[in-house]
Scaffold this motif. Sequence first.
Motif, PDB file in Angstrom:
ATOM      1  N   ILE A 111      29.147 -31.437  24.666  1.00 25.35           N
ATOM      2  CA  ILE A 111      29.855 -31.401  23.148  1.00 25.35           C
ATOM      3  C   ILE A 111      28.709 -31.846  22.274  1.00 25.35           C
ATOM      4  O   ILE A 111      28.012 -32.609  22.195  1.00 25.35           O
ATOM      5  N   LYS A 112      28.585 -31.004  21.038  1.00 24.13           N
ATOM      6  CA  LYS A 112      27.719 -31.135  20.036  1.00 24.13           C
ATOM      7  C   LYS A 112      28.420 -31.995  18.884  1.00 24.13           C
ATOM      8  O   LYS A 112      29.568 -31.525  18.407  1.00 24.13           O
ATOM      9  N   LYS A 113      27.747 -32.953  18.758  1.00 21.79           N
ATOM     10  CA  LYS A 113      28.694 -33.865  17.641  1.00 21.79           C
ATOM     11  C   LYS A 113      28.062 -33.420  16.471  1.00 21.79           C
ATOM     12  O   LYS A 113      26.814 -33.294  15.987  1.00 21.79           O
ATOM     13  N   GLU A 114      28.890 -32.984  15.473  1.00 25.53           N
ATOM     14  CA  GLU A 114      28.479 -32.662  13.996  1.00 25.53           C
ATOM     15  C   GLU A 114      28.494 -34.015  12.938  1.00 25.53           C
ATOM     16  O   GLU A 114      29.615 -34.384  12.880  1.00 25.53           O
TER      17      GLU A 114
END
Length: 153
Positions: A111-114
């Motif tokens: 999961i890429k946190k923006e």
Amino acid sequence: MSAKGSGTTCAVRGCHYNRKKLNVWLNQECYDHKPLTKSDCSCPQWYYFYRLPTDEEDRRIWLRNLYLKRPPKALYVCSFHFVDKKPTERNPYPTLWLGHRIPPEKKRRVIKKETTDIRIKDEPEDIAIETFTQTDAETPDGSSTEIPQNSVL
């Protein structure tokens, strides 16, 4: 009380048929022969298990078809993997649905946190209270009041 399985499980990758599931199915009531269970009626059994053959050449072909380098001691293959639903003279080896086409298990996705920079535009500047004079304020009757600038409101 939980039913224990005998350990008879199909050795094909991705096949989940085992003796426990077969026994549960056999103890159900048959729909065609109502008072009888499926083990007592004349209907064909759902599937059967077949052991690895004892002949060395046949064993080698079975293991090659199943892609098993280190087979278990008791290797069983269910009838779904044979063309004739059992090993016959014409089709003695398991060849159907052998699990070669099963895609590998999916790895957990990252999961890429923006991060977003929230900046408020046109922020008011800090305004000192001393810049306002109370002489600019008027009372409702129109008279002005003066408050000294050094006093705190």
